[in-house]
Design a protein around this motif. Structure first.
Motif, short mmCIF file in Angstrom:
data_model
loop_
_atom_site.label_atom_id
_atom_site.label_comp_id
_atom_site.label_asym_id
_atom_site.label_seq_id
_atom_site.Cartn_x
_atom_site.Cartn_y
_atom_site.Cartn_z
N LYS A 11 3.41 -0.23 29.15
CA LYS A 11 3.04 0.86 30.06
C LYS A 11 1.71 1.42 29.62
O LYS A 11 1.51 1.69 28.43
CB LYS A 11 4.12 1.95 30.02
CG LYS A 11 3.99 3.00 31.11
CD LYS A 11 4.39 2.47 32.45
CE LYS A 11 4.31 3.56 33.52
NZ LYS A 11 4.70 3.04 34.86
N VAL A 19 5.82 9.76 31.50
CA VAL A 19 6.33 8.39 31.44
C VAL A 19 7.78 8.44 31.00
O VAL A 19 8.20 9.37 30.29
CB VAL A 19 5.48 7.54 30.46
CG1 VAL A 19 5.59 8.06 29.04
CG2 VAL A 19 5.84 6.07 30.55
N SER A 87 0.48 6.94 21.81
CA SER A 87 0.36 5.48 21.93
C SER A 87 1.12 4.84 20.77
O SER A 87 0.81 5.08 19.60
CB SER A 87 -1.11 5.06 21.89
OG SER A 87 -1.81 5.54 23.03
N THR A 109 9.10 -0.87 23.99
CA THR A 109 8.14 -0.59 25.06
C THR A 109 6.83 -0.20 24.41
O THR A 109 6.79 0.77 23.63
CB THR A 109 8.61 0.54 25.98
OG1 THR A 109 9.81 0.17 26.65
CG2 THR A 109 7.53 0.86 27.02
N LEU A 111 3.54 1.56 24.65
CA LEU A 111 2.87 2.59 25.45
C LEU A 111 1.43 2.75 24.99
O LEU A 111 1.17 2.93 23.80
CB LEU A 111 3.59 3.93 25.34
CG LEU A 111 2.89 5.12 26.01
CD1 LEU A 111 2.89 4.94 27.53
CD2 LEU A 111 3.55 6.43 25.62
#
Lengths: 114, 115
Positions: A11, A19, A87, A109, A111
């Protein structure tokens, strides 16, 4: 046996956007964890659930992060608003007996906040 | 305050030789130690663990040694294989401020096994 499922895999968002990440643990696992892994660091626990109750959220930045585990199965982790320092790879893990028994991790995930 | 330390960011070993990955900890209340292996773009995978009441645990090519007096543990891989190339994380179990069991991870050591 199906493993821990996470989505999305990647993402990219701009700072100040929101998010959400989703996790489906291994069937029957009562304990669910969300970890944050910043590049070059080890995983850091954000929140731990036992069934649908929070056991430990002492390291969760509650001003911007929230998590829930409805019905004691799936879980979502939300960030609102995101900062550049968010991040990281967000890892979900589950275990059947709480910590001590090994935890099984999802793929995570990744990010990126720009 | 880093309670679990892996001081070697990387390690290169020839195939067939022994790989030794080290981990130091500061909290004497840790009662369980685990090693995880992580390949790129995948989540960490549990490898082997040891209780604080033991000093050695062996599983095939993998052996973990615990020296409580030195607050030190090590993972030995013999013989090393190219497929062992990954990042290895040391983790320790303790009690969090909230009273629940919690794993604390080191920063990891990247092992490269050279064919």
């Amino acid at each position: 046996e199906a493993g821990v499922a996470q989505s999305p895999r990647y993402k990219i968002i701009e700072k100040r956007q929101s998010v959400a990440f989703w996790c489906n643990p291994i069937s029957g696992h009562a304990t669910l964890y969300w970890y944050q892994q910043i590049l070059g660091q080890g995983p850091k626990l954000l929140i731990q659930f036992q069934n649908n109750g929070v056991v430990d959220d002492s390291q969760l930045p509650k001003d911007r992060f929230s998590a829930e585990r409805l019905k004691g199965v799936d879980s979502t982790l939300k960030i609102q608003p995101a900062k550049l320092e968010d991040s990281a790879v967000y890892l979900c893990a589950s275990s059947s007996q709480g910590v001590g028994a090994e935890a099984f991790f999802g793929q995570g995930t990744r990010l990126t906040v720009v | 305050d880093q309670q679990v330390k892996q001081n070697s960011p990387s390690l290169s070993v020839q195939e067939g030789r022994i790989s030794i990955l080290n981990c130091d900890y500061t909290n004497s209340m840790f009662d369980y130690f685990l090693w995880y292996k992580k390949y790129p773009a995948e989540g960490p995978t549990f490898l082997i663990s040891i209780s604080s009441i033991k000093d050695k645990n062996e599983d095939g090519r993998f052996t973990v040694f615990l020296n409580k007096s030195a607050k030190h543990l090590s993972l030995h891989i013999v013989p090393s294989q190219p497929g062992d190339s990954a990042v290895y994380f040391c983790a320790a179990r303790g009690i969090s401020g909230a009273g629940s069991y919690q794993l604390t991870f080191g920063k990891g050591t990247k092992l490269s096994v050279i064919p």
